[in-house]
Design a protein around this motif. Sequence first.
Motif, PDB file in Angstrom:
ATOM      1  N   UNK A 262      85.162-127.693  52.053  1.00 42.69           N
ATOM      2  CA  UNK A 262      84.611-127.299  50.762  1.00 42.69           C
ATOM      3  C   UNK A 262      84.122-125.862  50.913  1.00 42.69           C
ATOM      4  N   UNK A 263      84.764-124.933  50.216  1.00 43.53           N
ATOM      5  CA  UNK A 263      84.493-123.507  50.374  1.00 43.53           C
ATOM      6  C   UNK A 263      83.829-122.987  49.100  1.00 43.53           C
ATOM      7  N   UNK A 264      82.595-122.577  49.217  1.00 47.56           N
ATOM      8  CA  UNK A 264      81.850-122.062  48.073  1.00 47.56           C
ATOM      9  C   UNK A 264      82.137-120.578  47.897  1.00 47.56           C
ATOM     10  N   UNK A 265      82.468-120.190  46.685  1.00 42.89           N
ATOM     11  CA  UNK A 265      82.666-118.777  46.373  1.00 42.89           C
ATOM     12  C   UNK A 265      81.360-118.252  45.795  1.00 42.89           C
ATOM     13  N   UNK A 266      80.569-117.605  46.650  1.00 49.37           N
ATOM     14  CA  UNK A 266      79.329-116.981  46.213  1.00 49.37           C
ATOM     15  C   UNK A 266      78.085-117.797  46.506  1.00 49.37           C
ATOM     16  N   UNK A 267      76.975-117.084  46.648  1.00 50.45           N
ATOM     17  CA  UNK A 267      75.694-117.741  46.916  1.00 50.45           C
ATOM     18  C   UNK A 267      75.247-118.590  45.734  1.00 50.45           C
ATOM     19  N   UNK A 268      75.655-118.224  44.514  1.00 52.02           N
ATOM     20  CA  UNK A 268      75.280-119.035  43.354  1.00 52.02           C
ATOM     21  C   UNK A 268      75.929-120.415  43.439  1.00 52.02           C
ATOM     22  N   UNK A 269      77.174-120.453  43.877  1.00 53.48           N
ATOM     23  CA  UNK A 269      77.865-121.735  44.022  1.00 53.48           C
ATOM     24  C   UNK A 269      77.235-122.559  45.134  1.00 53.48           C
ATOM     25  N   UNK A 270      76.852-121.889  46.220  1.00 54.42           N
ATOM     26  CA  UNK A 270      76.167-122.591  47.311  1.00 54.42           C
ATOM     27  C   UNK A 270      74.897-123.255  46.789  1.00 54.42           C
ATOM     28  N   UNK A 271      74.080-122.489  46.073  1.00 59.13           N
ATOM     29  CA  UNK A 271      72.815-123.026  45.576  1.00 59.13           C
ATOM     30  C   UNK A 271      73.051-124.196  44.628  1.00 59.13           C
ATOM     31  N   UNK A 272      74.029-124.057  43.737  1.00 58.39           N
ATOM     32  CA  UNK A 272      74.295-125.126  42.773  1.00 58.39           C
ATOM     33  C   UNK A 272      74.719-126.408  43.481  1.00 58.39           C
ATOM     34  N   UNK A 273      75.670-126.306  44.406  1.00 58.24           N
ATOM     35  CA  UNK A 273      76.164-127.500  45.088  1.00 58.24           C
ATOM     36  C   UNK A 273      75.082-128.163  45.937  1.00 58.24           C
ATOM     37  N   UNK A 274      74.331-127.354  46.659  1.00 58.66           N
ATOM     38  CA  UNK A 274      73.296-127.927  47.523  1.00 58.66           C
ATOM     39  C   UNK A 274      72.136-128.478  46.698  1.00 58.66           C
ATOM     40  N   UNK A 275      71.855-127.884  45.556  1.00 59.47           N
ATOM     41  CA  UNK A 275      70.845-128.420  44.630  1.00 59.47           C
ATOM     42  C   UNK A 275      71.285-129.781  44.109  1.00 59.47           C
ATOM     43  N   UNK A 276      72.577-129.894  43.827  1.00 61.09           N
ATOM     44  CA  UNK A 276      73.109-131.154  43.321  1.00 61.09           C
ATOM     45  C   UNK A 276      73.126-132.260  44.349  1.00 61.09           C
ATOM     46  N   UNK A 277      72.936-131.888  45.620  1.00 59.37           N
ATOM     47  CA  UNK A 277      72.986-132.878  46.705  1.00 59.37           C
ATOM     48  C   UNK A 277      71.630-133.088  47.371  1.00 59.37           C
TER      49      UNK A 277
END
Length: 353
Positions: A262-277
Amino acid sequence: MKPTSIEEIPEDFRLKAYHYDLPEELIAYYPSPKREESRLLVLHRQSKKIEHRKRFSEIVEYLRPGDLLVLNDTRVFPARLLGRKESGGRVEILLLRLPEAGKPVPALYRGKKLFPGYRVIFSERLSGRVLSKDPDGKIEILLEGPDDLLSALKEVGKVPLPPYIKRDPQAEDLFRYQTVYARKNGSVAAPTAGFHFSEALLAKLEAQGVRLAFITLHVGYGTFSPVKTPDIRDHRIHEEYVEIPEETVIAVEETKKHGRRVIAVGTTTVRALEWGALSGKLEPRSGWCDLYIYPGFEFRVISSMVTNFHLPGSSLLILVSAFAGRKLILSAYQEAIRRRYRFFSYGDAMFIL
């Protein structure tokens, strides 16, 4: 017990440990001629190996069938407004959220002083009335115009370029300070790691079996707010609105089930995915996210990350350091400086494997 002096703060939590010296000429004031022709630094977390690629498009060599690219489909709206008070004084307003008809919106301003009750005129169709002002100078303004305020903003608004790009917005910025897959209006700053993907490059990746999925995180101006607390753990992140659709959750689950990345494009995507988990498992979710990622954070979703080179002492630099290790990241930054990479929003890219 809370540390009482800088020396008692562990090094990874000291703000000064995230500073580096950057020659000003390496700040990218303009984008590369073509999106995929920016340069790419590839950083391997385990081996600590660094590779240098002449073009971002060479990222195709590192992606495999079954990998999942997760992108932030937010769209930057023209949040910068130039107007004048009824008395004639010029004022520049930066809206901090996408406005809705009949609802006040927070904003920053520059120019002649504004007080509650003042009216600012932007065009024949659009004006605003200041409702409140806090001690820091932030205002709440009620925009008055057509029900479709966005149409009026597009007529008179300008691209809200970051403060370190010291020039006026130009016509080129209308499409270059935006990803090619931007769909949902709401950001006052772009998810800049996505700038490097052209439609042709995304099509090529899909043709070789790489899957695409999307989240939405409307980037706020807080992304440019420097960390000021000597202990980075005391910093607080501004809230940003996030949407994680069910189809993205399913795509992540399938990718992990088959042992792919799972490859996140950008720190915003990282934050969103990890927030969701945060519950332990990624779930469809929407709401206001204030997740602050710093060293010690347990990443549950992402395997790799595409990102840009971030400002010294910023929460974004702290986030990538939490993922790859502070010393490794700063070592890669020093290598990038030696090799004259271009930094920040319009700059070059890093792929952290």
